[in-house]
Design an enzyme around this catalytic site. Structure first.
Site, PDB file in Angstrom:
ATOM      1  N   CYS A   1      -4.443   4.498  20.641  1.00  0.00           N
ATOM      2  CA  CYS A   1      -4.369   3.254  21.428  1.00  0.00           C
ATOM      3  C   CYS A   1      -3.143   2.418  21.076  1.00  0.00           C
ATOM      4  CB  CYS A   1      -5.643   2.425  21.235  1.00  0.00           C
ATOM      5  SG  CYS A   1      -5.629   1.445  19.725  1.00  0.00           S
TER       6      CYS A   1
ATOM      7  N   TYR B   1       0.825  -1.220   0.000  1.00  0.00           N
ATOM      8  CA  TYR B   1       0.000   0.000   0.000  1.00  0.00           C
ATOM      9  C   TYR B   1       0.849   1.256   0.000  1.00  0.00           C
ATOM     10  CZ  TYR B   1      -4.216  -2.692  -0.009  1.00  0.00           C
ATOM     11  OH  TYR B   1      -5.213  -3.526  -0.419  1.00  0.00           O
TER      12      TYR B   1
ATOM     13  N   CYS C   1      -1.599   3.338  15.959  1.00  0.00           N
ATOM     14  CA  CYS C   1      -2.686   4.276  16.235  1.00  0.00           C
ATOM     15  C   CYS C   1      -2.217   5.320  17.245  1.00  0.00           C
ATOM     16  CB  CYS C   1      -3.865   3.479  16.820  1.00  0.00           C
ATOM     17  SG  CYS C   1      -5.213   4.484  17.445  1.00  0.00           S
TER      18      CYS C   1
ATOM     19  N   ILE D   1      -9.940   3.391  -5.165  1.00  0.00           N
ATOM     20  CA  ILE D   1      -9.537   3.896  -3.840  1.00  0.00           C
ATOM     21  C   ILE D   1      -8.519   5.028  -3.965  1.00  0.00           C
ATOM     22  CG2 ILE D   1      -9.938   1.626  -2.799  1.00  0.00           C
ATOM     23  CD1 ILE D   1      -6.876   1.254  -2.737  1.00  0.00           C
TER      24      ILE D   1
ATOM     25  N   CYS E   1      -7.847   2.034  12.665  1.00  0.00           N
ATOM     26  CA  CYS E   1      -7.144   1.312  13.717  1.00  0.00           C
ATOM     27  C   CYS E   1      -7.740  -0.088  13.902  1.00  0.00           C
ATOM     28  CB  CYS E   1      -7.249   2.092  15.042  1.00  0.00           C
ATOM     29  SG  CYS E   1      -6.465   1.215  16.389  1.00  0.00           S
TER      30      CYS E   1
ATOM     31  N   THR F   1     -14.554  -0.669 -15.955  1.00  0.00           N
ATOM     32  CA  THR F   1     -14.496  -1.794 -15.034  1.00  0.00           C
ATOM     33  C   THR F   1     -14.697  -3.092 -15.815  1.00  0.00           C
ATOM     34  OG1 THR F   1     -15.442  -2.820 -13.052  1.00  0.00           O
ATOM     35  CG2 THR F   1     -16.947  -1.530 -14.417  1.00  0.00           C
ATOM     36  N   SER F   2     -13.921  -4.105 -15.437  1.00  0.00           N
ATOM     37  CA  SER F   2     -13.969  -5.384 -16.153  1.00  0.00           C
ATOM     38  C   SER F   2     -15.169  -6.210 -15.722  1.00  0.00           C
ATOM     39  CB  SER F   2     -12.677  -6.175 -15.884  1.00  0.00           C
ATOM     40  OG  SER F   2     -12.587  -6.477 -14.493  1.00  0.00           O
TER      41      SER F   2
ATOM     42  N   HIS G   1     -15.127   0.669  -2.130  1.00  0.00           N
ATOM     43  CA  HIS G   1     -14.016  -0.139  -1.619  1.00  0.00           C
ATOM     44  C   HIS G   1     -13.071   0.648  -0.733  1.00  0.00           C
ATOM     45  CE1 HIS G   1     -14.696  -2.800  -5.417  1.00  0.00           C
ATOM     46  NE2 HIS G   1     -15.593  -3.032  -4.473  1.00  0.00           N
TER      47      HIS G   1
ATOM     48  N   CYS H   1      -9.016   0.312  18.077  1.00  0.00           N
ATOM     49  CA  CYS H   1     -10.153   1.158  18.504  1.00  0.00           C
ATOM     50  C   CYS H   1     -10.984   1.641  17.334  1.00  0.00           C
ATOM     51  CB  CYS H   1      -9.623   2.346  19.310  1.00  0.00           C
ATOM     52  SG  CYS H   1      -8.661   3.496  18.306  1.00  0.00           S
TER      53      CYS H   1
HETATM   54  C1  BV8 Z   1     -17.840  -9.299  -0.636  1.00  0.00           C
HETATM   55  C2  BV8 Z   1      -9.800  -2.417  -2.636  1.00  0.00           C
HETATM   56  C3  BV8 Z   1     -19.487 -10.189   0.764  1.00  0.00           C
HETATM   57  C4  BV8 Z   1      -8.503  -3.051  -2.282  1.00  0.00           C
HETATM   58  C5  BV8 Z   1     -10.967  -3.999  -4.069  1.00  0.00           C
HETATM   59  C6  BV8 Z   1     -14.529 -16.428  -4.469  1.00  0.00           C
HETATM   60  C7  BV8 Z   1     -13.612 -16.385  -3.424  1.00  0.00           C
HETATM   61  C8  BV8 Z   1     -13.502 -15.273  -2.593  1.00  0.00           C
HETATM   62  C9  BV8 Z   1     -14.330 -14.176  -2.794  1.00  0.00           C
HETATM   63  C10 BV8 Z   1     -15.224 -14.247  -3.849  1.00  0.00           C
HETATM   64  C11 BV8 Z   1     -15.337 -15.345  -4.677  1.00  0.00           C
HETATM   65  N1  BV8 Z   1     -16.304 -15.079  -5.598  1.00  0.00           N
HETATM   66  C12 BV8 Z   1     -16.796 -13.855  -5.390  1.00  0.00           C
HETATM   67  C13 BV8 Z   1     -16.172 -13.358  -4.317  1.00  0.00           C
HETATM   68  C14 BV8 Z   1     -16.418 -12.086  -3.739  1.00  0.00           C
HETATM   69  C15 BV8 Z   1     -15.271 -11.151  -4.119  1.00  0.00           C
HETATM   70  C16 BV8 Z   1     -15.086 -11.101  -5.609  1.00  0.00           C
HETATM   71  O1  BV8 Z   1     -15.883 -10.501  -6.311  1.00  0.00           O
HETATM   72  N2  BV8 Z   1     -14.032 -11.757  -6.111  1.00  0.00           N
HETATM   73  C17 BV8 Z   1     -13.843 -11.805  -7.547  1.00  0.00           C
HETATM   74  C18 BV8 Z   1     -12.434 -11.375  -7.896  1.00  0.00           C
HETATM   75  C19 BV8 Z   1     -14.149 -13.214  -8.002  1.00  0.00           C
HETATM   76  N3  BV8 Z   1     -15.737  -9.871  -3.654  1.00  0.00           N
HETATM   77  C20 BV8 Z   1     -15.461  -9.532  -2.402  1.00  0.00           C
HETATM   78  O2  BV8 Z   1     -14.768 -10.179  -1.638  1.00  0.00           O
HETATM   79  C21 BV8 Z   1     -16.124  -8.248  -1.947  1.00  0.00           C
HETATM   80  N4  BV8 Z   1     -16.780  -8.497  -0.702  1.00  0.00           N
HETATM   81  O3  BV8 Z   1     -18.230  -9.951  -1.577  1.00  0.00           O
HETATM   82  O4  BV8 Z   1     -18.422  -9.309   0.611  1.00  0.00           O
HETATM   83  C22 BV8 Z   1     -18.918 -11.414   1.329  1.00  0.00           C
HETATM   84  C23 BV8 Z   1     -18.057 -11.344   2.421  1.00  0.00           C
HETATM   85  C24 BV8 Z   1     -17.547 -12.524   2.950  1.00  0.00           C
HETATM   86  C25 BV8 Z   1     -17.869 -13.743   2.369  1.00  0.00           C
HETATM   87  C26 BV8 Z   1     -18.718 -13.790   1.247  1.00  0.00           C
HETATM   88  C27 BV8 Z   1     -19.236 -12.621   0.716  1.00  0.00           C
HETATM   89  C28 BV8 Z   1     -15.073  -7.175  -1.729  1.00  0.00           C
HETATM   90  C29 BV8 Z   1     -14.487  -6.762  -3.058  1.00  0.00           C
HETATM   91  C30 BV8 Z   1     -13.614  -5.538  -2.864  1.00  0.00           C
HETATM   92  C31 BV8 Z   1     -12.178  -5.904  -3.114  1.00  0.00           C
HETATM   93  N5  BV8 Z   1     -11.354  -4.684  -3.045  1.00  0.00           N
HETATM   94  N6  BV8 Z   1     -10.229  -2.883  -3.967  1.00  0.00           N
HETATM   95  C32 BV8 Z   1      -7.387  -2.499  -3.111  1.00  0.00           C
HETATM   96  O5  BV8 Z   1      -7.652  -1.811  -4.110  1.00  0.00           O
HETATM   97  O6  BV8 Z   1      -6.221  -2.748  -2.746  1.00  0.00           O
HETATM   98  S1  BV8 Z   1     -11.493  -4.494  -5.597  1.00  0.00           S
HETATM   99  C33 BV8 Z   1     -10.388  -3.950  -6.795  1.00  0.00           C
HETATM  100  O7  BV8 Z   1     -10.837  -4.538  -8.031  1.00  0.00           O
HETATM  101  C34 BV8 Z   1     -10.428  -2.455  -7.081  1.00  0.00           C
HETATM  102  O8  BV8 Z   1     -11.312  -1.751  -6.248  1.00  0.00           O
HETATM  103  C35 BV8 Z   1     -10.936  -2.395  -8.525  1.00  0.00           C
HETATM  104  O9  BV8 Z   1     -11.646  -1.279  -8.808  1.00  0.00           O
HETATM  105  C36 BV8 Z   1     -11.781  -3.602  -8.514  1.00  0.00           C
HETATM  106  C37 BV8 Z   1     -12.439  -4.102  -9.708  1.00  0.00           C
HETATM  107  O10 BV8 Z   1     -11.542  -4.131 -10.753  1.00  0.00           O
HETATM  108  P1  BV8 Z   1     -11.818  -3.090 -11.932  1.00  0.00           P
HETATM  109  O11 BV8 Z   1     -12.068  -1.752 -11.341  1.00  0.00           O
HETATM  110  O12 BV8 Z   1     -12.871  -3.643 -12.820  1.00  0.00           O
HETATM  111  O13 BV8 Z   1     -10.415  -3.062 -12.622  1.00  0.00           O
HETATM  112  P2  BV8 Z   1      -9.891  -4.103 -13.696  1.00  0.00           P
HETATM  113  O14 BV8 Z   1      -8.410  -3.900 -13.782  1.00  0.00           O
HETATM  114  O15 BV8 Z   1     -10.451  -5.443 -13.409  1.00  0.00           O
HETATM  115  O16 BV8 Z   1     -10.576  -3.623 -15.070  1.00  0.00           O
HETATM  116  C38 BV8 Z   1     -10.253  -2.368 -15.608  1.00  0.00           C
HETATM  117  C39 BV8 Z   1     -11.101  -2.237 -16.852  1.00  0.00           C
HETATM  118  O17 BV8 Z   1     -10.869  -0.956 -17.402  1.00  0.00           O
HETATM  119  C40 BV8 Z   1     -10.732  -3.246 -17.923  1.00  0.00           C
HETATM  120  O18 BV8 Z   1     -11.914  -3.808 -18.449  1.00  0.00           O
HETATM  121  C41 BV8 Z   1     -10.000  -2.418 -18.975  1.00  0.00           C
HETATM  122  O19 BV8 Z   1     -10.283  -2.862 -20.299  1.00  0.00           O
HETATM  123  C42 BV8 Z   1     -10.625  -1.068 -18.789  1.00  0.00           C
HETATM  124  N7  BV8 Z   1      -9.761   0.053 -19.151  1.00  0.00           N
HETATM  125  C43 BV8 Z   1      -8.405   0.124 -19.077  1.00  0.00           C
HETATM  126  N8  BV8 Z   1      -8.000   1.345 -19.483  1.00  0.00           N
HETATM  127  C44 BV8 Z   1      -9.120   2.050 -19.791  1.00  0.00           C
HETATM  128  C45 BV8 Z   1     -10.237   1.235 -19.585  1.00  0.00           C
HETATM  129  N9  BV8 Z   1     -11.501   1.642 -19.807  1.00  0.00           N
HETATM  130  C46 BV8 Z   1     -11.664   2.902 -20.264  1.00  0.00           C
HETATM  131  N10 BV8 Z   1     -10.638   3.752 -20.486  1.00  0.00           N
HETATM  132  C47 BV8 Z   1      -9.366   3.371 -20.269  1.00  0.00           C
HETATM  133  N11 BV8 Z   1      -8.358   4.223 -20.518  1.00  0.00           N
HETATM  134 ZN    ZN Z   2      -6.573   2.788  18.037  1.00  0.00          ZN
END
Ligand code: BV8
Ligand code: ZN
Length: 244
Positions: A155, A72, A152, A108, A132, A193-194, A124, A135
């Site tokens: 704490c 990060y 933190c 983000i 923290c 978004t993909s 996200h 806390c």
């Molecule tokens: C949840 C913050 C309920 C962190 C991010 C199997 C196992 C484990 C989990 C899962 C599973 N199946 C489903 C899940 C749930 C999981 C999920 O969806 N996994 C996927 C990968 C299969 N989701 C979660 O865990 C979510 N929580 O479901 O909670 C729950 C809880 C517990 C138990 C069950 C259910 C939480 C998801 C949040 C993850 N955190 N980010 C960090 O950033 O470090 S997500 C991360 O990916 C980013 O935020 C990003 O935005 C996001 C999505 O990706 P995209 O934005 O689409 O980016 P990507 O690169 O993929 O695509 C870019 C696109 O832009 C492309 O299409 C490209 O062609 C295009 N592009 C490129 N250049 C341009 C363009 N377009 C236009 N102009 C350009 N110039």
């Molecule tokens: Zn704290």
């Protein structure tokens, strides 16, 4: 997509946009690509030999918090000199012209805010905020890099990035606000978004099911390109300003 199709798509989207009362926009990493932010699934999504997906998890953080903080801190350092691109600015301008507008972002990086977007939901979390693990205190901390294993101020417990990791729940208040906006909009625009990550990936289909017109602006086609009413292939930094 040939230039003519792009122009047709833009003309069709423009007509829908400027007659809409309630507009929702969902953005992903693609809208920040032209600002120099690596996307998740593009080649830039790699860090050292890791994939972002392997480090953006609570398991990775509890196993090796130092490594996850290095990841990060690398993103914070990388983002510091970067600025919004014309796609971000176009969305901020559209917000000012549409009676009821909501921006929902998966990103983000904070670039939408830098471009002037205000009515927005960060699904996200935000790279510039830390929370923290003890806390739960939540602060914006723009130091780059953060000290190793940041503690933190009140704490002394370990701080974590205020982002939603894979496998973590999204903030229910933010998610409910997003569904509220999606359920009542006339038009939803899905940009850069993909359509891989849930629950964001299903939001366009949900809007369509509720009767909204759904349009996509994306560099490549996605699993939703044939499902949405309008799908425009191209760079958001070039396409979005043409809507104004
Ligand atoms: C949840 C913050 C309920 C962190 C991010 C199997 C196992 C484990 C989990 C899962 C599973 N199946 C489903 C899940 C749930 C999981 C999920 O969806 N996994 C996927 C990968 C299969 N989701 C979660 O865990 C979510 N929580 O479901 O909670 C729950 C809880 C517990 C138990 C069950 C259910 C939480 C998801 C949040 C993850 N955190 N980010 C960090 O950033 O470090 S997500 C991360 O990916 C980013 O935020 C990003 O935005 C996001 C999505 O990706 P995209 O934005 O689409 O980016 P990507 O690169 O993929 O695509 C870019 C696109 O832009 C492309 O299409 C490209 O062609 C295009 N592009 C490129 N250049 C341009 C363009 N377009 C236009 N102009 C350009 N110039
Ligand atoms: Zn704290």
């Amino acid at each position: 997509m040939a230039g003519k199709d792009v122009q047709n798509g833009i003309d069709e989207l423009k007509e829908k946009l400027w007659q809409a009362r309630r507009v929702v926009v969902l953005t992903g990493a693609g809208i920040s690509a032209e600002s120099g932010v690596p996307t998740f699934r593009g080649e830039g999504g790699l860090w050292r030999q890791y994939r972002a997906m392997d480090l953006a998890t609570p398991e990775a953080f509890s196993r090796d918090p130092k490594l996850v903080w290095e990841f990060y801190n690398w993103r914070r350092e990388l983002l510091t000199p970067l600025v919004p691109n014309p796609g971000h600015f176009a969305l901020a301008e559209i917000e000012r012209r549409i009676p009821e507008f909501t921006l929902i972002t998966q990103n983000i990086d904070g670039l939408h805010q830098k471009a002037g977007s205000e009515k927005m939901l960060e699904l996200h979390g935000n790279l510039w905020w830390v929370r923290c693990t003890g806390c739960e205190s939540l602060v914006e901390d723009r130091r780059v890099p953060l000290p190793e294993m940041p503690a933190c101020a009140s704490c002394n417990a370990l701080l974590r990035p205020h982002v939603v990791w894979f496998g973590e729940m999204l903030d229910p208040r933010i998610l409910n606000a997003a569904y509220e906006a999606i359920s009542n909009c006339d038009l939803m625009l899905v940009v850069g978004t993909s359509g891989t990550v849930q629950p964001a990936a299903s939001m366009g289909v949900q809007a369509k099911r509720r009767g909204a017109t759904v349009a996509e602006v994306n560099l490549e086609s996605t699993p939703y390109s044939d499902i949405y009413h309008i799908s425009i292939s191209g760079k958001s930094g070039e396409i979005l300003p043409r809507l104004l």
